[in-house]
Design an enzyme around this catalytic site. Sequence first.
Site, PDB file in Angstrom:
ATOM      1  N   PRO A  40       0.815  -1.220   0.000  1.00 52.01           N
ATOM      2  CG  PRO A  40      -0.758  -1.546   1.696  1.00 52.01           C
ATOM      3  CD  PRO A  40       0.558  -2.040   1.203  1.00 52.01           C
ATOM      4  CD  GLU A  55       1.547  -8.072  11.147  1.00 47.95           C
ATOM      5  OE1 GLU A  55       0.504  -8.166  10.481  1.00 47.95           O
ATOM      6  OE2 GLU A  55       1.990  -9.001  11.839  1.00 47.95           O
ATOM      7  NE  ARG A 104      -7.492  -6.605 -20.377  1.00 49.33           N
ATOM      8  CZ  ARG A 104      -7.683  -5.468 -21.044  1.00 49.33           C
ATOM      9  NH1 ARG A 104      -6.844  -4.456 -20.906  1.00 49.33           N
ATOM     10  NH2 ARG A 104      -8.714  -5.334 -21.853  1.00 49.33           N
ATOM     11  CG  ASP A 140      -8.739  -1.843 -22.578  1.00 46.97           C
ATOM     12  OD1 ASP A 140      -9.731  -2.514 -22.872  1.00 46.97           O
ATOM     13  OD2 ASP A 140      -7.632  -2.327 -22.297  1.00 46.97           O
TER      14      ASP A 140
HETATM   15  C1  9WO Z   1      -0.780  -5.888   8.646  1.00 47.28           C
HETATM   16  C2  9WO Z   1      -0.882  -5.499   9.957  1.00 47.28           C
HETATM   17  C3  9WO Z   1      -1.376  -6.138  11.083  1.00 47.28           C
HETATM   18  C4  9WO Z   1      -1.340  -5.469  12.322  1.00 47.28           C
HETATM   19  C5  9WO Z   1      -0.822  -4.185  12.389  1.00 47.28           C
HETATM   20  C6  9WO Z   1      -0.327  -3.562  11.232  1.00 47.28           C
HETATM   21  C7  9WO Z   1      -0.378  -4.231  10.043  1.00 47.28           C
HETATM   22  N1  9WO Z   1       0.024  -3.857   8.822  1.00 47.28           N
HETATM   23  C8  9WO Z   1      -0.187  -4.863   8.009  1.00 47.28           C
HETATM   24  C9  9WO Z   1       0.167  -4.779   6.627  1.00 47.28           C
HETATM   25  O1  9WO Z   1       0.187  -3.704   6.043  1.00 47.28           O
HETATM   26  N2  9WO Z   1       0.494  -5.939   6.017  1.00 47.28           N
HETATM   27  C10 9WO Z   1       0.919  -5.948   4.657  1.00 47.28           C
HETATM   28  C11 9WO Z   1       0.261  -7.129   3.980  1.00 47.28           C
HETATM   29  C12 9WO Z   1       2.405  -6.058   4.535  1.00 47.28           C
HETATM   30  C13 9WO Z   1       2.817  -6.050   3.073  1.00 47.28           C
HETATM   31  C14 9WO Z   1       2.051  -7.113   2.291  1.00 47.28           C
HETATM   32  N3  9WO Z   1       0.664  -6.995   2.581  1.00 47.28           N
HETATM   33  C15 9WO Z   1      -0.150  -6.253   1.792  1.00 47.28           C
HETATM   34  C16 9WO Z   1       0.085  -5.809   0.502  1.00 47.28           C
HETATM   35  N4  9WO Z   1      -1.339  -5.829   2.154  1.00 47.28           N
HETATM   36  N5  9WO Z   1      -1.868  -5.100   1.174  1.00 47.28           N
HETATM   37  C17 9WO Z   1      -1.037  -5.077   0.150  1.00 47.28           C
HETATM   38  C18 9WO Z   1      -1.280  -4.355  -1.039  1.00 47.28           C
HETATM   39  C19 9WO Z   1      -0.478  -4.532  -2.144  1.00 47.28           C
HETATM   40  C20 9WO Z   1      -0.737  -3.779  -3.286  1.00 47.28           C
HETATM   41  N6  9WO Z   1      -1.762  -2.906  -3.324  1.00 47.28           N
HETATM   42  C21 9WO Z   1      -2.559  -2.747  -2.264  1.00 47.28           C
HETATM   43  C22 9WO Z   1      -2.331  -3.458  -1.099  1.00 47.28           C
END
Ligand code: 9WO
Length: 226
Positions: A90, A117, A155, A170
């Site tokens: 993120p 995490e 794609r 698109d």
């Molecule tokens: C989990 C968590 C649990 C307790 C306290 C803090 C916390 N942070 C996270 C967290 O952000 N975990 C992520 C899980 C770590 C990196 C991989 N993960 C992830 C990637 N979640 N969301 C994405 C992601 C990837 C691409 N675009 C949007 C979201």
Amino acid sequence: MKLQIDVITLLPELVLSVISAGITARAHKLGLFELSTYNPRDYVDDVHKTVDDRPFGGGPGMVMKYAPLKACLDDISAKHGRGRRIYLSPQGSVLNQALAQELSCATHLVLLCGRYEGVDERLIINEIDEEISIGDYVLSGGELGAAVLIDAIARLIPGALNSNLSAVEDSFTNSLLDHPHYTRPESINGLDVPKVLLSGDHQKIKEWRAKIALERTQTRRPDLLD
Ligand code: 9WO
């Protein structure tokens, strides 16, 4: 040249679904790209196959250890060269159609999927080229983000779509949302297909679709027009 996509993940089945169905599966069968997964667990010696550890500074959850991920990257480098290394998170720059277009022209992408995490920051600093987010929300890990990224890229590889025009038309290719689509029957519960679409006047149809696309973009996503 064929696009090689290498994915580092603890859950390969979440990523491999993109080559089991749909247009992306077809593109893969046509040999337009190759998809390989690498499980960090296969790169540790200890009997417990430890890939994560407790965070320095405390707090909930676990952090993915540096060494197993570095071993994966080194194995990939030995097999296919270094590649463009992307961490799905993120914190990355948000994916859009222009970035998907750019990445579809690459020859080797390495996608790192975090779990728990996240990943030890020093691995990102030392080894990763860029961070990409697929949107402003948190997932359980990077795998579905990687799957979305691979779908958006695959794609666009020439030959993946039935018609080259499909990708040209698109949404977002022209920074606009798509126009609405209709097929038979001509009327559903009093909702009729717009008359212009039945007119056979292709110039008029083109103009109408462009007008609606612009109106929809103005009302739903004005940010795209800035
Ligand atoms: C989990 C968590 C649990 C307790 C306290 C803090 C916390 N942070 C996270 C967290 O952000 N975990 C992520 C899980 C770590 C990196 C991989 N993960 C992830 C990637 N979640 N969301 C994405 C992601 C990837 C691409 N675009 C949007 C979201």
